[in-house]
Design an enzyme around this catalytic site. Structure first.
Site, mmCIF file in Angstrom:
data_model
loop_
_atom_site.group_PDB
_atom_site.id
_atom_site.type_symbol
_atom_site.label_atom_id
_atom_site.label_comp_id
_atom_site.label_asym_id
_atom_site.label_seq_id
_atom_site.Cartn_x
_atom_site.Cartn_y
_atom_site.Cartn_z
ATOM 1 N N HIS A 1 0.842 -1.198 0.000
ATOM 2 C CA HIS A 1 0.000 0.000 0.000
ATOM 3 C C HIS A 1 0.885 1.259 0.000
ATOM 4 C CE1 HIS A 1 -3.496 2.370 1.872
ATOM 5 N NE2 HIS A 1 -2.464 3.150 2.162
ATOM 6 N N GLU A 2 1.832 1.297 0.912
ATOM 7 C CA GLU A 2 2.685 2.488 1.019
ATOM 8 C C GLU A 2 3.496 2.704 -0.255
ATOM 9 O OE1 GLU A 2 2.304 4.572 3.329
ATOM 10 O OE2 GLU A 2 1.062 3.354 4.646
ATOM 11 N N HIS B 1 1.532 4.435 -2.885
ATOM 12 C CA HIS B 1 1.457 5.893 -2.702
ATOM 13 C C HIS B 1 2.681 6.549 -3.346
ATOM 14 C CE1 HIS B 1 -2.055 6.143 -0.274
ATOM 15 N NE2 HIS B 1 -1.547 5.631 0.819
ATOM 16 N N HIS C 1 -7.119 8.028 -0.764
ATOM 17 C CA HIS C 1 -7.535 6.620 -0.672
ATOM 18 C C HIS C 1 -8.923 6.450 -1.269
ATOM 19 C CE1 HIS C 1 -4.612 7.024 2.677
ATOM 20 N NE2 HIS C 1 -4.234 5.841 2.256
HETATM 21 ZN ZN LIG Z 1 -2.450 5.069 2.573
#
Ligand SMILES: [Zn+2]
Ligand SMILES: *[C@@H]1O[C@H](CO)[C@@H](O)[C@H](O)[C@H]1NC(C)=O
Ligand SMILES: *[C@@H]1O[C@H](CO)[C@@H](O)[C@H](O)[C@H]1NC(C)=O
Ligand SMILES: CC(=O)N[C@H]1CO[C@H](CO)[C@@H](O)[C@@H]1O
Length: 656
Positions: free
Chosen positions: A224-225, A228, A333
């Site tokens: 997830h990170e 980003h 998100h």
């Molecule tokens: Zn996030």
């Protein structure tokens, strides 16, 4: 000497002699215009070169306990391997050399090359991580007084990759904020298409848990990170391009940057060709209707994917989170209410899924092509139509209830006292309705309940789902058992490590790849001498088999229980000579369980149903009562992880 070392640039490759000053609006948190040697005329090509991420571990990682280091490095490598296999970029032929931080915020462009107006800072950081000199271009700077541009030849090797990821374990103040576990961002962007070419990922040292039950969570947090840093962040929306490489947000003719920088948000503002606001004029709540504004990603691949997912041909786009603040969770998100366990929603709850929708967004950046076959099916909201995707959960539940239909994926079982578990919709896990009681009324736009059994009307405003980002809509969640703050087991049926000690297996469950979650018909009881112990119940994991002759069979402590019709109650009796277990399981339909395994279920005929003859046991009465376990009950959910606990301290132990 000076002249030999520093060559004066006379003309760049797209030189027209234009000189422009650019005032960095953000203290150089982001550094732009990294020159990559793209192969000629990228507009005629496609992103066809597999993304290659170079990992650089900051020394802070080495200060962690060895076990944590190994765990984190292992998971970072796994996460990076996934993205390298999933994303492709435009081909480049030279190593990356990152730009240096300038001494002041003024940058001067000459022929498209970026020069620091007053020389370079002594060090360059990516986030809080110091970039090694070997990754940096020589200092290109502009001497205002002498009006000369200096561009010394590069002496450093740079990095043979398409993205550099700096990995650290810094306990910055971000870590204490909302119990954040990890954070990440990009830090440098290349010049031609603005694709991020460097970023960082930092894990908060105190949040690392080596418990095997947290491994999946850690891996998905890192994936997830990293996403980003690669592009899925509000700070990059203004840089997205169409598939021909044209900016979707209008640029300043001189600097090439998006027109508007929002100082409060700390980012360039995007156009409504990327994110557009829509009004939901009839957003129904308990007793009133309001107008709700939603922000949506409306780029073409995302639109195609969300419409296909929900089966809603008029859906405008992918709804973005509206809670959590713009430089934290909001806008960066997917909306939790709409996309629950998609891994790019703002909190980790359960069973994360990397869906086609997030990959579509990466494709819509204009920087990547994506391998959709690496996506998994998101079950949340699938085929539930426009009503699900565009209306409040209040209206969804109310409409379904009035038609006597299933309100899934939401739920309304409130628990005061002993929790009653249920099964997740796909029966892969024991789950619990996260409708819970808060210590004060929820904001009025999140109050959905006018009557809850056993709760006076004046207190209903305190009830809502426990996940704030999901607009407090209550829904079934997998959960984690805790003992003295250690995670001891999860609730997913297929995982053998969730198996209970025999002495604590009150519901005679079995966790194995051949297990699914089945509901109990009513409470279970354990008897010993004059004592009755009623464990929490509601559902459990049991092995089962499917056959076209006998249909569905459920196994409890190796004994077969055949299901003849849906709704049939299986009566379970068992003794381990310390306790007599008395329980029951409700049969689901054979078709629900067995059809997707290719088994043709036999017709269910109540007339063939014979009562299973259970052996009769005596209530054992020998040893002292031994109820060792004191469990806490927790649903794991976070901004990236907050664990709220409900302890089941009160075992209901009655004496007859
Ligand atoms: Zn996030
Ligand atoms: C980068 O590495 C690849 C192999 O991984 C190699 O083919 C390529 O020539 C290298 N590029 C440079 C600029 O060294
Ligand atoms: C956003 O970030 C900036 C600096 O990074 C900070 O000063 C500001 O308080 C943050 N705003 C919010 C709403 O979190
Ligand atoms: C995060 C969390 O654990 N929330 C709640 C979910 O629902 C149960 C009740 O069913 C609560 O006790 C939890 O606190």
């Amino acid at each position: 000497m000076l002249v030999l070392l520093f060559t004066v640039v006379i003309a760049g490759c797209y030189g027209n002699g234009v000189e422009v000053d650019y005032q960095d609006p953000d203290n150089q948190r982001f550094i732009y215009d990294v020159r990559l040697n793209h192969e000629h005329d990228i507009h005629k090509r496609s992103p066809s070169q597999p993304l290659k991420i170079h990992l650089y571990f900051d020394s802070s990682i080495n200060r962690l306990p060895l076990e944590h280091q190994r765990l984190i490095k292992g998971k970072v490598h796994d996460a990076v391997a996934f993205w390298e296999d999933t994303l492709m970029v435009y081909p480049t032929s030279a190593n990356i050399l990152l730009n240096r931080r300038c001494k002041t915020d003024t940058v001067r462009y000459y022929d498209g090359v970026r020069y620091c107006s007053d020389g370079c800072a002594t060090e360059t950081r990516c986030g809080d991580i110091r970039v090694p000199t070997s990754h940096l271009r020589s200092c290109e700077w502009y001497d205002r007084i002498g009006n000369e541009y200096y561009s010394p030849p590069d002496t450093m090797p740079g990095v043979n990759a398409s993205f550099i990821l700096y990995v650290a374990a810094l306990s910055s103040d971000k870590c204490s904020w909302q119990k954040t576990v990890a954070f990440a961002a990009h830090c440098q962007q290349e010049q031609q298409l603005d694709r991020p070419v460097a970023g960082y990922f930092s894990i908060c040292p105190r949040s690392v848990s080596t418990s095997i039950h947290k491994h999946e969570e850690l891996l998905y947090t890192i994936k997830h990170e990293i996403l980003h840093a690669l592009g899925f962040t509000a700070g990059l929306y203004a840089f997205y391009r169409d598939k021909w490489g044209r900016p979707l947000t209008e640029r300043d003719r001189l600097t090439g940057k998006p027109l508007v920088f929002d100082r409060n948000a700390g980012m360039y503002m995007w156009s409504d060709r990327v994110v557009k606001q829509f009004s939901r004029y009839n957003w129904k709540l308990k007793g009133r209707t309001i107008e709700k504004k939603v922000n949506m990603i409306i780029t073409p691949n995302v639109v195609r994917e969300v419409r296909a997912h929900f089966q809603c041909d008029t859906l405008e786009g992918g709804e973005l989170e509206d809670q959590g603040g713009i430089n934290g969770t909001a806008v960066t998100h997917w909306e939790k209410r709409v996309f629950e366990n998609e891994f790019m929603t703002g909190t980790y709850t359960q069973n994360p899924v990397i869906s086609r929708i997030s990959l579509a967004l990466m494709e819509d950046t204009g920087w990547y092509s994506v391998k959709y076959s690496n996506a998994k099916t998101l079950e949340w909201g699938k085929n539930l139509g426009c009503d699900f995707a565009t209306k409040s959960c209040y209206e969804w539940m109310e409409t379904k209830l009035s038609k006597n239909e299933d309100i899934h994926p939401f739920c309304i079982e409130a628990t005061r006292g002993q929790p009653v578990t249920d099964c997740s919709r796909n029966r892969k896990a024991v789950a619990i309705c996260n409708l819970s009681e808060f210590n004060k009324n929820l904001p009025s736009q999140y109050q959905y309940f006018s009557s809850i059994p056993g709760v006076p009307y004046s207190e209903t405003g305190r009830f809502g789902g426990s996940v704030a980002l999901a607009d407090y809509c209550p829904y079934l969640q997998e959960f984690v058992w805790k003992q003295d703050s250690d995670f001891i087991r999860g609730s997913r049926c297929a995982l053998v490590q969730n198996t209970l000690e025999p002495s604590q297996n009150y519901l005679l469950e079995k966790y194995s790849p051949r297990s699914k979650c089945f509901n109990h018909a009513s409470g279970w009881a354990l008897r010993q001498c004059n004592n009755i112990f009623t464990p929490h119940s509601g559902s459990g994991c049991y092995e089962y088999s499917c056959s076209s002759e006998t249909g569905l069979t459920i196994y409890v402590m190796e004994r077969e229980y055949r299901c003849y019709y849906p709704g049939q109650m299986l009566t379970i009796q068992y003794t381990d000579h310390q306790w007599l277990y008395l329980g029951n399981i409700t049969c689901p339909s054979c078709v629900e369980i067995c059809q997707d395994q290719g088994v043709q279920c036999p017709p269910m005929d109540r007339s063939v149903y014979r009562v299973h003859q259970e052996p009769t046991y005596r209530v054992p009465c020998s040893e002292a009562i031994n109820l060792s376990a004191k469990y806490c009950f927790s649903l794991s959910m976070t901004t990236i992880f907050i664990c709220l606990l409900l302890s089941i301290e009160k075992f209901d132990l009655y004496f007859l």
